[in-house]
Design an enzyme around this catalytic site. Structure first.
Site: not given
Ligand code: UD1
Ligand code: UDP
Length: 395
Positions: A228
């Site tokens: 992601h």
């Molecule tokens: C965010 C964090 C990242 C983390 C990740 C965990 C920041 C800068 N990034 O990235 O560090 O690893 O979360 O998963 O805070 N969206 C949905 N539904 C949701 C959430 C998001 O559709 O419930 C979609 C939207 O199109 C959104 C995109 O995902 O624009 C990105 O979401 P965002 O929270 O901005 O960043 P992540 O890539 O999720």
């Molecule tokens: N995770 C989950 N379901 C998924 C993918 C990840 O429960 O489909 C959990 C994973 O075990 C870990 C956390 O989400 O505990 C990691 O989150 P993510 O990779 O979104 O964020 P990051 O750690 O990169 O910030």
């Protein structure tokens, strides 16, 4: 007099990190000490889909948030600004002694800034004061400032009063940046607290059966993929090159891909559906023609933990998954050039390959042919990090 702690969650990894802290507070309060902790949980709404938020509250038996700010998705600056605007009123109304933030997402940095920019007057006090700020998972550095998370980490750490660290490299980074030693507390890893606590419950999950990964009592070999990071999925050329290598792997063992919403959106926008079979919609492909990557929605914590525990190999660009595979002893191929969690390379099963397809395939072959590295638990990754944090705060 109660110590009032206001904790912030917003995105998926935050829920996993806050769970043991909620537990540790509950435990302290149940001891009936004179000094009780009044805990207020705030959900910014950065993640909002039920499989990115609600399911974690259910799986981890988290208390419902006391306040939901409902900020949703937006550009980084707009999202950060919205969180700040809404969180300021919360701090003014709640008047906490301490704001606690976890991890490195936008919600972390936004609420940290508000905590240190808002004067409030705690109950029974005649004078204004600025709440203390605690950062859980402080000091991690990728040394790559193009990563939004790296900016969030640097900003949050630079203004925190209590910096709780997970590994020795974080202590060194903070010292080098001039953070006084008496603010740094090496306590271990709250994400591992959660893993150890839920490991046996996760075995009750039926995800392996649901994905037809068991044959009688035998688990078939399979790989998990999570992806992601903007650097991997936002550029179509980079993303497609990586997908070519995963497709190659999926011809050898099934590749299960619980896709993050950001990644799903890229797949739809760029019309990349041909790489995938949508497992729960189209059903499994016949076992002898597994030629596509098996796309599934983001999984709940217990399902994902179960799936990870039995995997032959994990391919990921997640931060937290590098740590979890270290403890589970499952080989982890990290699809990034750097990691802010070097202890997972030194003690764990983690190896960095970046996004180069040749490197990904070479490393996959090495691991698949069973050249497994032994793993050791990093110091303090023992299930007690949250208790150490709460003890420091209460003391
Ligand atoms: C965010 C964090 C990242 C983390 C990740 C965990 C920041 C800068 N990034 O990235 O560090 O690893 O979360 O998963 O805070 N969206 C949905 N539904 C949701 C959430 C998001 O559709 O419930 C979609 C939207 O199109 C959104 C995109 O995902 O624009 C990105 O979401 P965002 O929270 O901005 O960043 P992540 O890539 O999720
Ligand atoms: N995770 C989950 N379901 C998924 C993918 C990840 O429960 O489909 C959990 C994973 O075990 C870990 C956390 O989400 O505990 C990691 O989150 P993510 O990779 O979104 O964020 P990051 O750690 O990169 O910030």
């Amino acid at each position: 007099m109660a110590l009032k702690i206001l904790s912030v969650v917003g995105a998926r990894p935050n829920f996993i990190k806050i769970a043991p802290i909620c537990e540790a507070i509950k435990e302290i309060n149940s001891l009936g000490c004179a000094e009780q902790i009044h805990h207020v949980l705030v959900h910014t709404g950065q993640h909002y889909d039920s499989n990115m938020s609600d399911s974690f509250f259910n799986d981890l038996e988290l208390p419902r948030p006391d306040l939901c700010l409902g900020v949703g998705s937006a550009s980084h600056s707009v999202q950060t600004a919205r969180i700040m605007e809404r969180f300021e009123s919360v701090v003014l109304n709640e008047r906490p002694n301490l704001v606690l933030v976890v991890g490195d997402v936008n919600s972390t940095a936004a609420c940290a800034l508000v905590a240190k920019k808002t004067s409030c007057r705690p109950d029974h006090s005649a004078t204004d004061f600025i709440p203390k700020l605690a950062h859980v998972e402080a000091g991690l550095r990728s040394f790559d400032r193009t990563m939004p998370e790296e900016i969030n980490r640097i900003v949050t750490d630079s203004i925190s009063d209590y910096l709780f660290t997970t590994e020795e490299s974080a202590n060194q980074n903070l010292s080098r940046e001039g953070i006084p030693e008496d603010r740094i507390f090496f306590v271990g890893n709250v994400m591992i607290d959660t893993l150890l606590r839920h490991r046996s419950k996760a075995q009750e999950s039926t995800i392996l059966q649901d994905l037809q990964l068991v044959d009688g009592r035998e688990v078939k070999p399979y790989a998990i993929l999570t992806l992601h990071r903007p650097a991997n999925v936002d550029d179509k050329r980079v993303f497609c090159h990586m997908l070519d290598s995963f497709l190659d792997i999926s011809r050898r063992i099934p590749v299960i891909f619980p896709a993050h919403p950001r990644t799903l959106k890229r797949i739809q926008d760029e019309d990349l559906g041909d790489y995938f079979v949508d497992y729960f919609v189209q059903g499994p492909e016949p076992w002898d023609s597994r030629v596509r990557i098996r796309l599934v929605p983001p999984l709940g914590y217990l399902d994902f933990l179960n799936l990870m525990s039995e995997a032959r190999i994990v391919l990921t660009d997640s931060g937290g998954i590098q740590e979890e595979t270290t403890i589970l002893g499952i080989p982890c191929i990290t699809l990034r050039d750097r990691t802010e969690r070097p202890v997972t390379l030194e003690h764990g099963t983690n190896v960095l390959v970046g996004s180069d397809p040749e490197k990904i395939l070479r490393e996959f072959d090495r691991v698949y042919l069973n050249e497994q590295r032994p793993n050791r638990s990093p110091h303090y990754w023992d299930g007690n990090a949250a208790k150490r944090i709460i003890k420091v705060l209460v003391d």
